[in-house]
Design a protein around this motif. Structure first.
Motif, short mmCIF file in Angstrom:
data_model
loop_
_atom_site.label_atom_id
_atom_site.label_comp_id
_atom_site.label_asym_id
_atom_site.label_seq_id
_atom_site.Cartn_x
_atom_site.Cartn_y
_atom_site.Cartn_z
N LEU A 270 0.77 -1.23 -0.18
CA LEU A 270 0.06 -0.02 0.00
C LEU A 270 0.84 1.16 -0.07
N ASN A 271 1.90 1.40 0.65
CA ASN A 271 2.69 2.38 0.99
C ASN A 271 3.60 2.51 -0.54
N GLU A 272 3.68 1.45 -1.18
CA GLU A 272 4.41 1.78 -2.60
C GLU A 272 3.57 2.23 -3.48
N LEU A 273 2.20 2.05 -3.44
CA LEU A 273 1.26 2.66 -4.25
C LEU A 273 0.63 3.87 -3.63
N TYR A 274 1.28 4.44 -2.76
CA TYR A 274 0.76 5.57 -1.92
C TYR A 274 0.07 6.90 -2.72
#
Length: 383
Positions: free
Chosen positions: A260-264
């Protein structure tokens, strides 16, 4: 003392050293140690400049900004070279005074310039930047006083009895108090911010917890603003915990949060809603764009290896998404997204279900076969 009690703020050690060196430089200048006036001028100047540089380094470190060592070194070299010139080549106490004060002011301005983007970070950052700038600006009237009260060939005793030196003593005291007070406020602000972060953050995944997510949404949301709210649930997560243990389940949750953080950048707010359920808040984009982002997440999860030493497996997730209308309650929209999520799970999991914009009920479409022109409503795996 601040650094001693707040060890989580290592930048304070640079500020402390800056204050200390500035104070020591006063002592060196007034005690005439070393006794040679030229060496004394070079020693006190070096300490003054190093103190200001370290103080600036502390403020920059707090904001994770790299110190402009090249600029600091250039100013330091020019000031030290100017002091040496106006003593050993062309002895002139006024020249030395002007160069030192201009060098200190320039170093403060360089620090303020690199901190300019922090002005909108909060009250404490704004106060600190304003104080730093004011301290730098106050050297302008000091230079004017020096021009009218410091005579080029005056003795050291006359210099320390001049109007400039009296102004120097008082302004140094006032500026030190103002900067010290600003640091106290900054440390207190950082401490409360850390406490707020701990309160609003899920300790396992590092994402916002339910309270933090709601707080972030309330800060961002404005009356009349619309957005999309999606709930994402890891499929068969209870089986992972039951068969492989909660430690493995925690690994899956952490890696899912990392995805999720990578696609933030695709999302406005991300949080862990509870258990294996996560919440995503997206801007009010076209329905097709929202589905594309949610599908990218779902497919990325299914293609990610969550294996560790004791467990080899891939996981999938189901997503339900509803649109927050201008006159709709936040929790009502979350409830609708939750209904869609569980509908996706009942119909086989590993799919994205969106609330239709103009129809009464979601329509199930196979992945990659959405008829052109019909709002995208549900995507499911083609497996």
């Amino acid at each position: 003392m601040l650094w001693f009690f707040v060890r989580r703020a290592p930048y304070l050690i640079y500020n402390a050293l800056g204050f200390a060196l500035f104070g020591i430089s006063f002592a060196v200048q007034l005690s005439h140690v070393p006794a040679d006036l030229g060496l004394n001028a070079l020693a006190s100047t070096s300490l003054y400049m190093l103190g200001v540089i370290l103080f600036g380094r502390g403020l920059l470190t707090r904001q994770a900004i790299s110190a402009p060592w090249g600029q600091f070194a250039l100013v330091f070299a020019l000031v030290l070279g100017g002091i040496a010139y106006f003593y050993y080549v062309h002895r002139n106490v006024l020249g030395r005074t002007l160069i030192l004060n201009a060098g200190i002011a320039t170093t403060l301005f360089i620090t303020a310039w690199h901190l300019r983007r922090t002005f909108h970070n909060g009250v404490a950052d704004r106060l600190l930047l304003i104080m730093l700038t004011l301290v730098g600006l106050h050297f302008v009237p000091r230079l004017v006083v020096a021009l009218f009260s410091v005579i080029p060939g005056m003795s050291a005793e006359s210099f320390y009895n001049s109007a400039f030196w009296r102004v120097n003593e008082y302004t140094a005291l006032i500026c030190g108090v103002l900067l010290g007070f600003s640091l106290f406020v900054t440390v207190a602000s950082d401490h409360f911010r850390d406490m707020e972060h701990e309160r609003d953050t899920d300790p396992l995944t590092g994402l916002l917890n339910r309270r933090g997510m709601l707080h972030a949404f309330q800060k961002w949301h404005r009356p009349g603003r619309t957005c999309w709210i999606a709930l994402c649930d890891i499929d068969h997560f209870k089986q992972i915990n039951d068969i492989h243990g909660h430690a493995t389940g925690d690994i899956v949750l952490v890696r899912f949060a990392q995805l999720l953080n990578e696609l933030y950048t695709h999302y406005r707010i991300i949080g862990r809603f509870g258990g294996e359920e996560f919440i995503l808040i997206l801007d009010d984009l076209p329905q097709e764009a929202v589905l594309q982002r949610l599908e990218a997440l779902r497919l990325q999860v299914s293609q990610t290896d969550f294996s560790d030493e004791d467990w080899s497996h891939r996981v999938t997730c189901s997503i339900g998404c509803a649109r927050l209308q201008r006159d709709t309650d936040f929790w009502e929209t979350v409830r609708r997204a939750d209904v869609l999520l569980y509908q996706a799970k009942r119909e086989g999991r590993h799919r994205t279900m969106m609330e239709p914009a103009r129809t009464e009920a979601p329509v199930v479409l196979s992945l990659g076969h959405a008829p052109a022109g019909e709002g995208v409503l549900v995507h499911k795996s083609s497996d």
